[in-house]
Scaffold this active site. Structure first.
Site, PDB file in Angstrom:
ATOM      1  N   LYS A  52      16.755  47.226  21.212  1.00 39.68           N
ATOM      2  CA  LYS A  52      16.627  45.762  21.103  1.00 39.68           C
ATOM      3  C   LYS A  52      15.185  45.393  20.747  1.00 39.68           C
ATOM      4  O   LYS A  52      14.948  44.511  19.923  1.00 39.68           O
ATOM      5  CB  LYS A  52      17.061  45.103  22.421  1.00 39.68           C
ATOM      6  N   GLN A  96      19.477  43.143  31.531  1.00 40.32           N
ATOM      7  CA  GLN A  96      20.150  44.384  31.136  1.00 40.32           C
ATOM      8  C   GLN A  96      20.995  44.914  32.303  1.00 40.32           C
ATOM      9  O   GLN A  96      20.492  45.068  33.406  1.00 40.32           O
ATOM     10  CB  GLN A  96      19.083  45.420  30.719  1.00 40.32           C
ATOM     11  N   ASP A 119      23.127  36.484  25.787  1.00 45.01           N
ATOM     12  CA  ASP A 119      24.172  37.484  26.024  1.00 45.01           C
ATOM     13  C   ASP A 119      25.540  36.819  26.246  1.00 45.01           C
ATOM     14  O   ASP A 119      26.562  37.499  26.304  1.00 45.01           O
ATOM     15  CB  ASP A 119      23.813  38.327  27.258  1.00 45.01           C
TER      16      ASP A 119
END
Ligand code: NAP
Length: 279
Positions: A52, A96, A119
Site C-alpha cells: 500500500k 490493518q 476501507d
C-alpha cells in the site's frame, strides 16, 4: 480455454489514471494522504502495508504509518483514531487487520469517520452500499466488480454465486453484484449441496480461504470464475481457492493467483483515497 483476467495490468491502468487525478489535486493545493494503523507485528500485514505504501509513493499520495504495540488498549486505539479523524491533512484512514484479540475491531472500524473510511468497513458505508447510495466500497469487492466491468462481462440478469460470507469480502461482493442486478446466492460453511449450487452459476466468486476448493466439476461450462482466495501450498507458493489448471479449461474468464484480485484491491484503495481527498 478461458481468457485470463490480468489483474496486475488492470491495476496498473487504474493507478495511471489516478496519477493524473492526484496531480490535479496537488495543483489545487490538496495533497492526498493515507494514514495506516498497524497493531502488533503480523508478517502478512507487514507485506500488505508495504504494498500500500509503495502504491501511494507511485501515485504521489502521502503515506503515514502508525505502528502500535500489540499491548495497546482499546481506549488508546480509539484515541488515535479520533486524533486522525480530526487531522485536516489526512483524507483516508485504514486499520490493518488482523489486530490482537483483546481489541474490538468492529468498534474501531465504526470509530473511523465515514468520510475517511477508505476501507468501507464503517457501518455507515456498509449501510449506504446496501441501500444503493454513494459510499466507500471496501476495496476487494470493489476490485472484483471493476474487473468484471473492465472485461465487459455482463452482470445484469446473471446468476452469481459467492462462496464465503465474511464482512470484508463475501457479503459486500454479493451486495455489489446485487446492486448490478445479478441474481445472487451466498454459500458458506453450513450450505448444503454447495456443488450443485455453484454449478448453476454464470459468475462464481470464491472467497473461502481454502486451496483448490472450487474444482472443475463444480463449474458450468463458460462460467466466469473470480478467485479472491490467498493461500499458501506446501512449498510456500501463493495459490487461490480455485483449482486453476483444471477450471481454466471450462471457464470463459478466470483470475489467476497471484496477479488477479490482489493487485486490484490495492488499486481500489488508492481510488478511495483520491475520492476522499476530492470530497
Ligand atoms: P473468512 O473471514 O475466513 O471467511 C471465509 C468464508 O468461507 C466464511 O464465510 C466461511 O463460512 C466460508 N467457508 C469456510 N469453509 C467453507 C466450506 N467448506 N464451504 C463453504 N464455505 C466455507 O475469510 P475472508 O476474510 O473472507 O477471506 C477469504 C479469502 O480471501 C482468504 O483466502 C483471504 O486471504 C482472501 N482475501 C484476499 C484478498 C485480496 O485482496 N485478494 C482480500 C481479502 C481476503 P462461515 O461464515 O460459515 O464460517
Amino acid at each position: 480455454m478461458a481468457t485470463i483476467i490480468n489483474g496486475k495490468e488492470l491495476a496498473q491502468k487504474i493507478r495511471n489514471e489516478l496519477k493524473t487525478d492526484v496531480e490535479n489535486l496537488r495543483n489545487q493545493g490538496i495533497v492526498p494522504k493515507l494514514a495506516v494503523i498497524m497493531v502488533g507485528d503480523d508478517k502478512a500485514s507487514e507485506i500488505y502495508v508495504r504494498n500500500k505504501s509503495r502504491a501511494c509513493n507511485e501515485l504521489g499520495i502521502e503515506f503515514e504509518e502508525f505502528l502500535e504495540d500489540k499491548d495497546i488498549t482499546q481506549k488508546e486505539l480509539l484515541d488515535l483514531i479520533d486524533e486522525l479523524n480530526e487531522r485536516k491533512d489526512i483524507h483516508g484512514i485504514l486499520l490493518q487487520s488482523p489486530i490482537p484479540e483483546h481489541l474490538n475491531i468492529r468498534e474501531a472500524f465504526s470509530r473511523i469517520s465515514a468520510k475517511k473510511d477508505v476501507d468501507g468497513f464503517n457501518p455507515i458505508n456498509v449501510g449506504k452500499l446496501v441501500i444503493g447510495e454513494d459510499a466507500f466500497v471496501s476495496c476487494t469487492p470493489y476490485g472484483v466488480i471493476k474487473m468484471l466491468e473492465e472485461y465487459n462481462i455482463d452482470i445484469e440478469g446473471k446468476r452469481a454465486v459467492v462462496i464465503g460470507r465474511s464482512n470484508i469480502v463475501g457479503k459486500p461482493v454479493a451486495q455489489c453484484l446485487l446492486n448490478k442486478n445479478a441474481t445472487v446466492t451466498i454459500c458458506h460453511s453450513k450450505t448444503k449441496h454447495i456443488q450443485e449450487i455453484v454449478k448453476e452459476a454464470d459468475i462464481i466468486i470464491a472467497a473461502v480461504g481454502k486451496p483448490k476448493f472450487v474444482t472443475e466439476n463444480m463449474v458450468k461450462e463458460g462460467a466466469v470464475v473470480i478467485d479472491v482466495g490467498i493461500n499458501r501450498n506446501e512449498e510456500g507458493k501463493l495459490i487461490g481457492d480455485v483449482d486453476f489448471e483444471n477450471v481454466e479449461t471450462k471457464a470463459s474468464y478466470i483470475t489467476p493467483v497471484p496477479g488477479g484480485v490482489g493487485p486490484m484491491t490495492v488499486a481500489m484503495l488508492m481510488n478511495n483515497v483520491v475520492k476522499a481527498a476530492k470530497q
